[in-house]
Design a protein around this motif. Structure first.
Motif, PDB file in Angstrom:
ATOM      1  N   PRO A 145       0.831  -1.210   0.000  1.00  0.00           N
ATOM      2  CA  PRO A 145       0.000   0.000   0.000  1.00  0.00           C
ATOM      3  C   PRO A 145       0.865   1.260   0.000  1.00  0.00           C
ATOM      4  O   PRO A 145       1.965   1.282   0.543  1.00  0.00           O
ATOM      5  N   ILE A 146       0.352   2.305  -0.617  1.00  0.00           N
ATOM      6  CA  ILE A 146       1.013   3.599  -0.637  1.00  0.00           C
ATOM      7  C   ILE A 146       0.221   4.548   0.250  1.00  0.00           C
ATOM      8  O   ILE A 146      -0.990   4.697   0.089  1.00  0.00           O
ATOM      9  N   THR A 147       0.891   5.180   1.190  1.00  0.00           N
ATOM     10  CA  THR A 147       0.212   6.140   2.050  1.00  0.00           C
ATOM     11  C   THR A 147       0.142   7.498   1.350  1.00  0.00           C
ATOM     12  O   THR A 147       1.107   7.942   0.728  1.00  0.00           O
ATOM     13  N   VAL A 148      -1.008   8.130   1.470  1.00  0.00           N
ATOM     14  CA  VAL A 148      -1.222   9.443   0.869  1.00  0.00           C
ATOM     15  C   VAL A 148      -1.890  10.341   1.899  1.00  0.00           C
ATOM     16  O   VAL A 148      -2.980  10.030   2.391  1.00  0.00           O
ATOM     17  N   ASP A 149      -1.225  11.422   2.259  1.00  0.00           N
ATOM     18  CA  ASP A 149      -1.763  12.374   3.225  1.00  0.00           C
ATOM     19  C   ASP A 149      -2.111  13.671   2.510  1.00  0.00           C
ATOM     20  O   ASP A 149      -1.292  14.221   1.767  1.00  0.00           O
ATOM     21  N   TYR A 150      -3.331  14.156   2.750  1.00  0.00           N
ATOM     22  CA  TYR A 150      -3.792  15.408   2.171  1.00  0.00           C
ATOM     23  C   TYR A 150      -3.779  16.481   3.250  1.00  0.00           C
ATOM     24  O   TYR A 150      -4.524  16.393   4.227  1.00  0.00           O
ATOM     25  N   ARG A 151      -2.950  17.473   3.089  1.00  0.00           N
ATOM     26  CA  ARG A 151      -2.903  18.585   4.027  1.00  0.00           C
ATOM     27  C   ARG A 151      -3.910  19.641   3.559  1.00  0.00           C
ATOM     28  O   ARG A 151      -3.802  20.159   2.451  1.00  0.00           O
ATOM     29  N   MET A 152      -4.860  19.915   4.425  1.00  0.00           N
ATOM     30  CA  MET A 152      -5.952  20.806   4.063  1.00  0.00           C
ATOM     31  C   MET A 152      -6.123  21.892   5.126  1.00  0.00           C
ATOM     32  O   MET A 152      -5.811  21.682   6.295  1.00  0.00           O
ATOM     33  N   HIS A 153      -6.598  23.036   4.686  1.00  0.00           N
ATOM     34  CA  HIS A 153      -6.959  24.072   5.648  1.00  0.00           C
ATOM     35  C   HIS A 153      -8.308  24.653   5.260  1.00  0.00           C
ATOM     36  O   HIS A 153      -8.754  24.553   4.130  1.00  0.00           O
ATOM     37  N   ARG A 154      -8.938  25.241   6.264  1.00  0.00           N
ATOM     38  CA  ARG A 154     -10.299  25.717   6.090  1.00  0.00           C
ATOM     39  C   ARG A 154     -10.321  27.212   5.836  1.00  0.00           C
ATOM     40  O   ARG A 154      -9.770  27.998   6.614  1.00  0.00           O
ATOM     41  N   LEU A 155     -10.969  27.595   4.752  1.00  0.00           N
ATOM     42  CA  LEU A 155     -11.191  28.994   4.429  1.00  0.00           C
ATOM     43  C   LEU A 155     -12.684  29.271   4.498  1.00  0.00           C
ATOM     44  O   LEU A 155     -13.495  28.366   4.729  1.00  0.00           O
ATOM     45  N   ASP A 156     -13.067  30.516   4.277  1.00  0.00           N
ATOM     46  CA  ASP A 156     -14.486  30.848   4.277  1.00  0.00           C
ATOM     47  C   ASP A 156     -15.244  30.064   3.210  1.00  0.00           C
ATOM     48  O   ASP A 156     -16.431  29.760   3.373  1.00  0.00           O
ATOM     49  N   SER A 157     -14.563  29.725   2.134  1.00  0.00           N
ATOM     50  CA  SER A 157     -15.198  29.002   1.028  1.00  0.00           C
ATOM     51  C   SER A 157     -15.185  27.493   1.217  1.00  0.00           C
ATOM     52  O   SER A 157     -15.708  26.758   0.376  1.00  0.00           O
ATOM     53  N   GLY A 158     -14.582  27.008   2.305  1.00  0.00           N
ATOM     54  CA  GLY A 158     -14.546  25.574   2.557  1.00  0.00           C
ATOM     55  C   GLY A 158     -13.124  25.058   2.678  1.00  0.00           C
ATOM     56  O   GLY A 158     -12.160  25.834   2.715  1.00  0.00           O
ATOM     57  N   TRP A 159     -12.981  23.742   2.742  1.00  0.00           N
ATOM     58  CA  TRP A 159     -11.670  23.106   2.886  1.00  0.00           C
ATOM     59  C   TRP A 159     -10.926  23.099   1.555  1.00  0.00           C
ATOM     60  O   TRP A 159     -11.501  22.785   0.517  1.00  0.00           O
ATOM     61  N   LYS A 160      -9.643  23.443   1.614  1.00  0.00           N
ATOM     62  CA  LYS A 160      -8.789  23.461   0.430  1.00  0.00           C
ATOM     63  C   LYS A 160      -7.536  22.623   0.687  1.00  0.00           C
ATOM     64  O   LYS A 160      -6.981  22.627   1.786  1.00  0.00           O
ATOM     65  N   VAL A 161      -7.071  21.949  -0.348  1.00  0.00           N
ATOM     66  CA  VAL A 161      -5.811  21.209  -0.270  1.00  0.00           C
ATOM     67  C   VAL A 161      -4.665  22.154  -0.608  1.00  0.00           C
ATOM     68  O   VAL A 161      -4.720  22.885  -1.592  1.00  0.00           O
ATOM     69  N   TYR A 162      -3.626  22.138   0.236  1.00  0.00           N
ATOM     70  CA  TYR A 162      -2.454  22.952  -0.060  1.00  0.00           C
ATOM     71  C   TYR A 162      -1.173  22.121  -0.153  1.00  0.00           C
ATOM     72  O   TYR A 162      -0.110  22.648  -0.485  1.00  0.00           O
ATOM     73  N   ASP A 163      -1.257  20.833   0.125  1.00  0.00           N
ATOM     74  CA  ASP A 163      -0.105  19.951  -0.068  1.00  0.00           C
ATOM     75  C   ASP A 163      -0.582  18.509  -0.006  1.00  0.00           C
ATOM     76  O   ASP A 163      -1.607  18.204   0.615  1.00  0.00           O
ATOM     77  N   VAL A 164       0.140  17.636  -0.666  1.00  0.00           N
ATOM     78  CA  VAL A 164      -0.120  16.203  -0.636  1.00  0.00           C
ATOM     79  C   VAL A 164       1.211  15.508  -0.409  1.00  0.00           C
ATOM     80  O   VAL A 164       2.218  15.875  -1.012  1.00  0.00           O
ATOM     81  N   VAL A 165       1.195  14.514   0.484  1.00  0.00           N
ATOM     82  CA  VAL A 165       2.414  13.764   0.777  1.00  0.00           C
ATOM     83  C   VAL A 165       2.172  12.304   0.431  1.00  0.00           C
ATOM     84  O   VAL A 165       1.284  11.660   0.990  1.00  0.00           O
ATOM     85  N   VAL A 166       2.920  11.790  -0.524  1.00  0.00           N
ATOM     86  CA  VAL A 166       2.846  10.383  -0.916  1.00  0.00           C
ATOM     87  C   VAL A 166       4.067   9.685  -0.334  1.00  0.00           C
ATOM     88  O   VAL A 166       5.204   9.999  -0.695  1.00  0.00           O
ATOM     89  N   GLY A 167       3.829   8.718   0.581  1.00  0.00           N
ATOM     90  CA  GLY A 167       4.952   8.132   1.296  1.00  0.00           C
ATOM     91  C   GLY A 167       5.610   9.225   2.123  1.00  0.00           C
ATOM     92  O   GLY A 167       4.995   9.801   3.014  1.00  0.00           O
ATOM     93  N   ASP A 168       6.833   9.567   1.793  1.00  0.00           N
ATOM     94  CA  ASP A 168       7.508  10.677   2.464  1.00  0.00           C
ATOM     95  C   ASP A 168       7.812  11.813   1.499  1.00  0.00           C
ATOM     96  O   ASP A 168       8.640  12.680   1.785  1.00  0.00           O
ATOM     97  N   LEU A 169       7.131  11.829   0.346  1.00  0.00           N
ATOM     98  CA  LEU A 169       7.387  12.851  -0.679  1.00  0.00           C
ATOM     99  C   LEU A 169       6.272  13.885  -0.685  1.00  0.00           C
ATOM    100  O   LEU A 169       5.124  13.584  -0.999  1.00  0.00           O
ATOM    101  N   SER A 170       6.620  15.110  -0.314  1.00  0.00           N
ATOM    102  CA  SER A 170       5.675  16.221  -0.312  1.00  0.00           C
ATOM    103  C   SER A 170       5.725  16.932  -1.660  1.00  0.00           C
ATOM    104  O   SER A 170       6.790  17.217  -2.202  1.00  0.00           O
ATOM    105  N   LEU A 171       4.531  17.221  -2.192  1.00  0.00           N
ATOM    106  CA  LEU A 171       4.460  17.964  -3.451  1.00  0.00           C
ATOM    107  C   LEU A 171       5.168  19.304  -3.328  1.00  0.00           C
ATOM    108  O   LEU A 171       5.984  19.676  -4.179  1.00  0.00           O
TER     109      LEU A 171
END
Length: 212
Positions: A145-171
């Motif tokens: 399996p490959i781990t995928v972490d989605y880093r998200m933050h909340r704005l007035d318009s809703g949740w947004k993704v600002y980074d993704v980490v696959v394994g230990d590799l951050s976009l």
């Protein structure tokens, strides 16, 4: 392969608009799962995309994916200290070119992962939280399996993704090194030119592929 997967999964996570319920903003993990299921359904049924129509993929990304990215924050993080050295106009160009690079790269790898099974881990967070990490695993037939972490933050318009980490590799971290190199070579304008040149190259490759 991993870089393409990272970008593709980031977009798949955010590839459709899901209206917030009347009670409030959709929970980030529920949003991620819902939109992932939606985009995978499109990937598995759209004959034009399956046949390699990259223009349709780019159009899909433009209409469905981009509203769920915080490209300004992504660009700020990827530039690091160099962001503060850029003028407002340069910052605007950097965001536009970085956005274009992600879209073009994503479109090129859009269909490669449509048969993967994605499992989301339970998310514990408080309604007052403004930053979360949505964790998932991609189950690969015959592979680990490959781990995928989605880093998200909340704005007035809703949740947004600002980074993704696959394994230990951050976009974001992945691009920071190359951006730093370009700035050292040619300054902020040199980085903008390098991104624009790369986008033109990818666009030309897309046109050539669609003509086949």
């Amino acid at each position: 392969m991993i870089k393409g997967l990272l970008i593709g999964l980031m977009a798949a996570c955010c590839a459709a608009v899901v209206p917030a319920p009347a009670q409030g903003v959709t929970a980030p993990d529920a949003l991620a799962k819902s939109v992932t299921d939606d985009v995978l359904a499109v990937l598995r049924t759209d004959k034009d995309i399956q046949s390699g129509n990259t223009k349709k993929v780019v159009d899909l990304v433009d209409k469905k994916v981009l509203p769920h990215f915080d490209f300004v924050r992504m660009t700020q993080l990827a530039l690091g200290r160099n962001w503060r050295e850029a003028s407002p106009e340069q910052q605007k160009l950097l965001v536009a070119e970085f956005r274009g690079l992600l879209v073009q790269t994503y479109a090129a790898t859009f269909t490669a992962y449509k048969d993967q099974v994605i499992e989301y881990r339970p998310l514990r967070y408080q309604p007052s939280d403004t930053e979360v990490v949505v964790r998932s695993q991609i189950q690969q037939p015959g592979g680990r399996p490959i781990t995928v972490d989605y880093r998200m933050h909340r704005l007035d318009s809703g949740w947004k993704v600002y980074d993704v980490v696959v394994g230990d590799l951050s976009l974001v971290q992945n691009y920071r090194g190359s951006f730093e190199t370009e700035v050292r070579k040619g300054g902020i304008d040199g980085l903008i030119k390098a991104l624009a040149d790369k986008n033109r190259q990818l666009s030309s490759m897309q046109v050539a592929a669609d003509k086949k």
